[in-house]
Write an enzyme that holds these catalytic residues in place. Structure first.
Site, PDB file in Angstrom:
ATOM      1  N   GLU A 112       2.133   5.856   8.686  1.00 34.11           N
ATOM      2  CA  GLU A 112       1.920   4.837   9.330  1.00 34.11           C
ATOM      3  C   GLU A 112       0.963   4.579  10.403  1.00 34.11           C
ATOM      4  OE1 GLU A 112       4.822   6.406   9.283  1.00 34.11           O
ATOM      5  OE2 GLU A 112       6.316   5.140   8.460  1.00 34.11           O
TER       6      GLU A 112
ATOM      7  N   GLU B 178      11.500   8.336   5.670  1.00 30.14           N
ATOM      8  CA  GLU B 178      12.622   8.028   6.515  1.00 30.14           C
ATOM      9  C   GLU B 178      14.062   7.753   5.505  1.00 30.14           C
ATOM     10  OE1 GLU B 178      10.214   4.923   8.061  1.00 30.14           O
ATOM     11  OE2 GLU B 178      10.398   5.751  10.007  1.00 30.14           O
TER      12      GLU B 178
HETATM   13  N1  CAA Z   1       3.481  -0.619  -0.145  1.00 27.36           N
HETATM   14  C1  CAA Z   1       3.216  -1.628  -0.867  1.00 27.36           C
HETATM   15  N2  CAA Z   1       2.231  -1.136  -2.289  1.00 27.36           N
HETATM   16  C2  CAA Z   1       2.224   0.211  -2.369  1.00 27.36           C
HETATM   17  C3  CAA Z   1       2.544   1.194  -1.618  1.00 27.36           C
HETATM   18  C4  CAA Z   1       3.471   0.445  -0.431  1.00 27.36           C
HETATM   19  N3  CAA Z   1       4.044   1.327   0.740  1.00 27.36           N
HETATM   20  N4  CAA Z   1       2.265   2.210  -1.877  1.00 27.36           N
HETATM   21  C5  CAA Z   1       1.849   2.103  -2.973  1.00 27.36           C
HETATM   22  N5  CAA Z   1       1.744   0.718  -3.336  1.00 27.36           N
HETATM   23  C6  CAA Z   1       0.945   0.074  -4.695  1.00 27.36           C
HETATM   24  C7  CAA Z   1      -0.444   0.285  -4.459  1.00 27.36           C
HETATM   25  O1  CAA Z   1      -0.995  -0.996  -3.588  1.00 27.36           O
HETATM   26  C8  CAA Z   1      -0.790   0.030  -5.999  1.00 27.36           C
HETATM   27  O2  CAA Z   1      -0.413  -1.364  -6.298  1.00 27.36           O
HETATM   28  P1  CAA Z   1      -1.700  -2.088  -7.455  1.00 27.36           P
HETATM   29  O3  CAA Z   1      -1.593  -1.281  -8.663  1.00 27.36           O
HETATM   30  O4  CAA Z   1      -1.215  -3.339  -7.409  1.00 27.36           O
HETATM   31  O5  CAA Z   1      -3.034  -1.917  -6.654  1.00 27.36           O
HETATM   32  C9  CAA Z   1       0.310   0.847  -6.703  1.00 27.36           C
HETATM   33  O6  CAA Z   1       1.341   0.965  -5.862  1.00 27.36           O
HETATM   34  C10 CAA Z   1      -0.116   2.311  -6.905  1.00 27.36           C
HETATM   35  O7  CAA Z   1      -0.735   2.892  -5.807  1.00 27.36           O
HETATM   36  P2  CAA Z   1      -2.040   3.604  -5.544  1.00 27.36           P
HETATM   37  O8  CAA Z   1      -2.941   2.985  -6.482  1.00 27.36           O
HETATM   38  O9  CAA Z   1      -2.459   3.515  -4.253  1.00 27.36           O
HETATM   39  O10 CAA Z   1      -1.899   4.978  -6.215  1.00 27.36           O
HETATM   40  P3  CAA Z   1      -2.380   6.424  -5.794  1.00 27.36           P
HETATM   41  O11 CAA Z   1      -1.727   7.484  -6.624  1.00 27.36           O
HETATM   42  O12 CAA Z   1      -3.752   6.300  -6.100  1.00 27.36           O
HETATM   43  O13 CAA Z   1      -2.088   6.664  -4.039  1.00 27.36           O
HETATM   44  C11 CAA Z   1      -0.498   6.891  -2.371  1.00 27.36           C
HETATM   45  C12 CAA Z   1      -0.808   6.886  -4.096  1.00 27.36           C
HETATM   46  C13 CAA Z   1      -1.137   7.947  -1.585  1.00 27.36           C
HETATM   47  C14 CAA Z   1       1.004   7.110  -2.225  1.00 27.36           C
HETATM   48  C15 CAA Z   1      -0.686   5.649  -2.038  1.00 27.36           C
HETATM   49  O14 CAA Z   1      -0.519   4.463  -2.702  1.00 27.36           O
HETATM   50  C16 CAA Z   1      -0.631   5.260  -0.533  1.00 27.36           C
HETATM   51  O15 CAA Z   1      -1.204   5.835   0.407  1.00 27.36           O
HETATM   52  N6  CAA Z   1       0.427   4.374  -0.456  1.00 27.36           N
HETATM   53  C17 CAA Z   1       0.915   3.919   1.107  1.00 27.36           C
HETATM   54  C18 CAA Z   1       1.734   5.006   1.681  1.00 27.36           C
HETATM   55  C19 CAA Z   1       1.986   4.323   3.266  1.00 27.36           C
HETATM   56  O16 CAA Z   1       1.085   4.220   3.912  1.00 27.36           O
HETATM   57  N7  CAA Z   1       3.297   4.481   3.353  1.00 27.36           N
HETATM   58  C20 CAA Z   1       3.648   3.801   4.561  1.00 27.36           C
HETATM   59  C21 CAA Z   1       3.966   2.390   4.705  1.00 27.36           C
HETATM   60  S1  CAA Z   1       4.426   2.017   6.329  1.00 27.36           S
HETATM   61  C22 CAA Z   1       6.098   2.337   6.392  1.00 27.36           C
HETATM   62  O17 CAA Z   1       6.615   2.693   5.613  1.00 27.36           O
HETATM   63  C23 CAA Z   1       6.476   1.936   7.884  1.00 27.36           C
HETATM   64  C24 CAA Z   1       7.948   2.203   8.263  1.00 27.36           C
HETATM   65  O18 CAA Z   1       7.919   3.285   8.783  1.00 27.36           O
HETATM   66  C25 CAA Z   1       9.382   1.630   7.697  1.00 27.36           C
END
Ligand code: CAA
Length: 286
Positions: A162, A142
Site C-alpha cells: 500500500e 490481510e
Molecule cells: N486492484 C485492481 N486491479 C488489479 C489489482 C488491484 N489490487 N491488482 C491487479 N489488478 C489488475 C491489473 O490492473 C490488470 O488489469 P488490466 O488487465 O485490466 O490492466 C490485471 O489485474 C493483471 O495485473 P497486472 O497486469 O498488473 O499483472 P502482473 O502479473 O504484471 O503484476 C502484480 C501482478 C504485481 C500483483 C500487480 O498487478 C500489482 O502490483 N497489483 C497491485 C498490488 C497492490 O498494490 N495491492 C494493494 C492494493 S491496496 C489495498 O489492498 C488496501 C488495503 O489494505 C485494503
C-alpha cells in the site's frame, strides 16, 4: 453473469452418503455468485474460491459482499465443520480493488466506514483455512491473516504494498502482522512494500507451512478438523483468538473456564470414554 454451472460427478452421487472422505466426493459449484465459487469437496468442508481471474482476484466491494454471505452460510450449516478459502494459482488476491478506490474522497470512505465489513470474517465460529498460491498482497495478505490457519504453496508471495499507492494497510495488516511476525518485520513490510516468499513467510512464522497441492492439503486439514467434536473446535478457536486481545492472566483464566465448560458436553464424556475403552470416539457435537 454466472460463470459456472452445477458440476455433479457420478462418483459424487455414489459417495455422498458415506463418511466424509478427504476430497472430491461431491463437487457442487454454486451458480449463485458472480465473483466467487462455492463447493463442498465433501459434506463437512465448504470450499470458497475467489474468482476474478482477470483482476487477480482484486477484492472489490461486490466480491466482499458475496464472500461474507458465502462464509456466513457455511458457518450456519450444521454439516460443515471447517471452511477453506482459496484463489487461483496466480493470485490468492492482489489486494483491495485499486480502480474502485482511486477516486474516493475522505468524506465518502469515513462516512461509509469503507472496509469495515471486511472484519466480519473474524466473527465466524468455524475455523477458516487459507490456501494461498501466487500473490497475496495488500488486502489479499490481510484476508489470509484474518483466517485461522494459512497454508501456502511454494509460489505464494505475501506483501503489504500500500505504501507504493500513498496509503497504508486498511484491512488489519499493520496490526495482525505485528502479532504474527513481530514489530521489526511488520514495519519492514509496511514501510518498504517488499514481497516475501512463501519460504520466508514460513521462517517468520506467518504461515503454518509451505506445501505443494495447497488446496488439497487444506481440504485434508479441514476434513480432519471436522471429524473432531465441534464444540471443542469452536472453543479452541475462541481461546486461541482471545490470546490476541487479553493479557496473559486474563487469557489463562478464560482458557481454564472454557476448559471447565467442556465437561458439560457429551463429547467430553465420549472422547474420554473412547480413550479408556481403546476405541475411536463418535462425537455427536453436543
Ligand atoms: N486492484 C485492481 N486491479 C488489479 C489489482 C488491484 N489490487 N491488482 C491487479 N489488478 C489488475 C491489473 O490492473 C490488470 O488489469 P488490466 O488487465 O485490466 O490492466 C490485471 O489485474 C493483471 O495485473 P497486472 O497486469 O498488473 O499483472 P502482473 O502479473 O504484471 O503484476 C502484480 C501482478 C504485481 C500483483 C500487480 O498487478 C500489482 O502490483 N497489483 C497491485 C498490488 C497492490 O498494490 N495491492 C494493494 C492494493 S491496496 C489495498 O489492498 C488496501 C488495503 O489494505 C485494503
Amino acid at each position: 453473469m454466472f460463470s459456472r454451472a452445477f458440476q455433479i460427478t457420478t462418483t459424487a452421487l455414489r459417495t455422498v452418503s458415506r463418511k466424509p472422505s478427504v476430497i472430491g466426493t461431491i463437487r457442487l459449484m454454486s451458480t449463485q455468485y458472480e465473483h466467487i465459487l462455492t463447493s463442498r469437496p465433501n459434506p463437512s468442508v465448504a470450499l470458497i474460491t475467489l474468482n476474478r481471474p482477470k483482476a487477480l482476484n482484486a477484492l472489490s466491494t461486490p466480491l466482499f459482499l458475496e464472500l461474507n454471505k458465502a462464509l456466513f452460510d457455511a458457518d450456519a450449516d450444521q454439516a460443515v465443520g471447517a471452511i477453506v478459502l482459496t484463489g487461483s494459482d496466480k493470485a490468492f488476491a492482489a489486494g483491495a480493488d485499486i480502480k474502485e478506490m482511486k477516486d474516493k474522497e475522505f468524506s465518502d470512505v469515513y462516512k461509509n466506514n469503507f472496509l469495515a465489513n471486511w472484519g466480519e470474517l473474524s466473527r465466524l465460529r468455524k475455523p477458516v483455512i487459507a490456501a494461498v498460491s501466487g500473490y497475496a498482497l495488500g488486502g489479499g495478505c490481510e484476508l489470509a491473516l484474518m483466517c485461522d490457519i494459512i497454508l501456502a504453496s511454494p509460489t505464494a508471495k505475501f506483501g503489504q504494498p500500500e505504501i507504493n499507492l500513498g496509503v497504508i494497510p486498511g484491512g488489519g495488516g499493520s496490526q495482525r502482522l505485528v502479532h504474527a511476525i513481530g514489530k521489526s518485520r511488520a514495519m519492514e513490510l509496511v514501510l518498504t512494500g517488499r514481497m516475501v516468499s512463501a519460504q520466508e513467510a514460513d521462517q517468520w512464522g506467518m504461515i503454518s507451512r509451505v506445501t505443494d497441492n495447497v488446496v488439497e492439503e487444506a481440504i485434508k486439514m479441514a476434513t480432519e478438523i471436522s471429524s473432531k467434536g465441534q464444540l471443542a473446535v469452536q472453543a479452541g478457536k475462541e481461546v486461541v483468538n482471545a490470546g490476541y486481545e487479553l493479557t496473559l492472566a486474563e487469557g489463562l483464566r478464560f482458557e481454564r473456564r472454557t476448559f471447565h465448560g467442556l465437561f458439560a458436553t457429551k463429547d467430553q464424556k465420549e472422547g474420554m470414554a473412547a480413550f479408556a475403552e481403546k476405541r475411536k470416539a463418535e462425537f455427536t457435537h453436543s
